[in-house]
Design a protein around this motif. Structure first.
Motif, mmCIF file in Angstrom:
data_model
loop_
_atom_site.group_PDB
_atom_site.id
_atom_site.type_symbol
_atom_site.label_atom_id
_atom_site.label_comp_id
_atom_site.label_asym_id
_atom_site.label_seq_id
_atom_site.Cartn_x
_atom_site.Cartn_y
_atom_site.Cartn_z
ATOM 1 N N UNK A 1 0.833 -1.198 0.000
ATOM 2 C CA UNK A 1 0.000 0.000 0.000
ATOM 3 C C UNK A 1 0.874 1.256 0.000
ATOM 4 N N UNK A 2 1.951 1.216 0.733
ATOM 5 C CA UNK A 2 2.878 2.350 0.747
ATOM 6 C C UNK A 2 3.320 2.704 -0.674
ATOM 7 N N UNK A 3 3.727 1.685 -1.443
ATOM 8 C CA UNK A 3 4.204 1.947 -2.797
ATOM 9 C C UNK A 3 3.073 2.410 -3.708
ATOM 10 N N UNK A 4 1.882 1.835 -3.543
ATOM 11 C CA UNK A 4 0.752 2.247 -4.367
ATOM 12 C C UNK A 4 0.388 3.711 -4.105
ATOM 13 N N UNK A 5 0.480 4.133 -2.842
ATOM 14 C CA UNK A 5 0.176 5.531 -2.509
ATOM 15 C C UNK A 5 1.209 6.458 -3.147
ATOM 16 N N UNK A 6 2.482 6.079 -3.038
ATOM 17 C CA UNK A 6 3.547 6.885 -3.639
ATOM 18 C C UNK A 6 3.334 7.019 -5.143
ATOM 19 N N UNK B 1 5.125 8.565 5.667
ATOM 20 C CA UNK B 1 5.887 7.888 6.712
ATOM 21 C C UNK B 1 5.181 6.574 7.030
ATOM 22 N N UNK B 2 5.914 5.464 6.846
ATOM 23 C CA UNK B 2 5.334 4.132 7.065
ATOM 24 C C UNK B 2 5.955 3.511 8.313
ATOM 25 N N UNK B 3 5.118 3.016 9.228
ATOM 26 C CA UNK B 3 5.592 2.408 10.476
ATOM 27 C C UNK B 3 4.886 1.076 10.689
ATOM 28 N N UNK B 4 5.669 0.039 10.980
ATOM 29 C CA UNK B 4 5.122 -1.264 11.374
ATOM 30 C C UNK B 4 5.751 -1.639 12.717
ATOM 31 N N UNK B 5 5.034 -1.425 13.833
ATOM 32 C CA UNK B 5 5.617 -1.635 15.163
ATOM 33 C C UNK B 5 5.333 -3.004 15.769
ATOM 34 N N UNK B 6 4.888 -3.961 14.960
ATOM 35 C CA UNK B 6 4.345 -5.214 15.488
ATOM 36 C C UNK B 6 5.216 -5.871 16.546
ATOM 37 N N UNK B 7 6.480 -6.106 16.256
ATOM 38 C CA UNK B 7 7.319 -6.860 17.184
ATOM 39 C C UNK B 7 7.761 -6.034 18.380
ATOM 40 N N UNK B 8 7.773 -4.723 18.254
ATOM 41 C CA UNK B 8 8.080 -3.896 19.419
ATOM 42 C C UNK B 8 6.909 -3.878 20.386
#
Length: 437
Positions: free
Chosen positions: A335-340, A353-360
């Protein structure tokens, strides 16, 4: 309703050490007597729709201590295992199980099996550890699990062989749906062999997707952590021209964390979840709507559950992990790339700005709410096990602690209802249209 009945190893004939606490207690809005039941349905329409007498309405066995118990505490040996992915509160449950067993029931032979179900199979060479009050002291202050964990199926016959060899009477399984599927197979082997070993589950899933349970432990902590991430992403989005914050949160098949975290901040303009399909392209698709939103307001904030939008990834199935769970493609990055590409193609400035905090999020200690909930779940699990109940999961239903049969738990999944009040609140808070495309 036979599917709600709980299996028992035999008649309870031993006076419970907690019997004195139960004197003169009657069913009320805060307590359910052990002889009572907790109804599955909670509306007049649902109850009347059954068309059966009150005593035949589907209902759960209530959790809590019993006047009589099945296992003699002085002769009882217990095993505890944590399985699957990490989740806030695992150490809290381990500690509460040990303290409840030792302090209130007088059980002092407790083994912790290391590295998930591998620890129950001798050939992996993960010797169990003796769990004492001193061993578990302060472990609730840390994330993760002191017992370790793993994914993957193990031979239930090998596991039961080992339980027999070690003289285990009760096995507590702390895990999610995959872990509970394994626990069902263990209980089936135990029953086939005519052994009297109680198998009791404490439901652990950060996605809150275990059915017939109001909420699984760790969920509240995950929502709190995710909320802070959304706030930070929103700050980034509002600081730049054409700013877009994109946060991908846990939620393989259920978008509860995305929904609750978005509502907690009230900063999200869009929430995308697996339960609600959406179109990306076209004049009414998500990308066009996002471009209009940024054009009108100068920025936008998007929260997406990891299992959302899988239908847009044309690379085919990603296979399954060691626990049998379907692997997901990374929709957030897609989705990040499609938006760009969408903004670049329209010649519009965008700062994403893309954030994936899953493991934190998975590895943090439990917050106060989950800490309390973990203790209460552990107490309910010990009460059930000592009373000889087996092949069940403890949980809270309509605010009451109940025993849920394991086969029922692994037979379906709790999901966000597109017609429910939670999703309606999300639509009201974000202002996004009910559908895209």
């Amino acid at each position: 309703m036979s599917s709600l009945q709980i299996a028992a190893l035999g008649e309870c004939r031993i006076d419970s050490p907690l019997a004195r606490l139960l004197q003169r207690r009657n069913t009320s809005q805060h307590y359910v007597d052990e002889s009572d039941r907790v109804l599955l349905d909670d509306t007049v329409t649902m109850v009347s729709g059954r068309g059966v007498p009150v005593e035949e309405l589907p209902s759960f066995e209530p959790g809590g201590p019993r006047q009589k118990i099945f296992f003699d505490p002085a002769r009882t040996r217990v095993g505890i295992v944590t399985c699957g992915g990490l989740c806030p509160g695992l150490n809290n449950v381990i500690r509460a199980l040990v303290l409840q067993l030792t302090t209130h029931y007088g059980v002092h032979r407790i083994l912790g099996f290391r590295n998930g179900y591998q620890g129950l199979v001798p050939r992996y060479d993960h010797p169990p550890v003796e769990l004492t009050p001193a061993y578990v002291d302060l472990i609730d202050k840390y994330g993760g699990t002191v017992l370790g964990t793993s994914r993957g199926n193990q031979d239930p016959d090998e596991i039961v062989d080992n339980l027999d060899r070690l003289g285990i009477d009760i096995l507590f399984v702390i895990g999610g749906d995959g872990s509970m599927r394994g626990a069902v197979r263990i209980a089936e082997v135990v029953a086939r062999r005519g052994r009297r070993i109680a198998v009791v589950g404490v439901p652990k899933t950060i996605d809150n997707d275990i059915p017939y349970i109001d909420q699984s432990f760790g969920f509240q902590t995950a929502v709190g952590q995710a909320t802070e991430v959304i706030r930070a992403a929103h700050v980034e989005a509002t600081a730049f021209p054409g700013g877009i914050g994109l946060v991908q949160l846990m939620g393989r098949h259920s978008g509860f964390i995305a929904c609750y975290a978005a509502l907690a901040t009230h900063d999200a303009d869009y929430v995308l979840v697996p339960e609600v399909p959406f179109a990306l392209d076209g004049p009414d698709g998500f990308l066009a709507h996002l471009r209009r939103r940024v054009g009108d307001r100068g920025h936008a904030m998007i929260v997406v559950a990891e299992g959302a939008g899988q239908e847009h990834l044309a690379t085919g199935p990603a296979g399954h992990d060691a626990s049998g769970n379907q692997r997901l493609h990374d929709f957030g990055r897609y989705l990040r790339q499609r938006i760009i590409d969408e903004f670049a193609g329209a010649g519009v400035e965008a700062s994403l700005k893309y954030i994936d905090p899953s493991y934190t999020i998975r590895g943090v200690p439990a917050n106060p709410y989950d800490s309390v909930y973990c203790i209460r779940l552990a107490h309910a699990a010990v009460h059930a096990a000592m009373a000889g109940r087996t092949e069940l999961v403890v949980g809270r239903w309509r605010g009451r602690f109940v025993h849920v049969p394991m086969p029922l738990v692994v037979g379906s999944r709790n999901q966000v209802d597109p017609d429910g009040d939670l999703w309606l609140s999300v639509l009201e808070a974000t202002g996004q249209p009910p559908t895209f495309g």
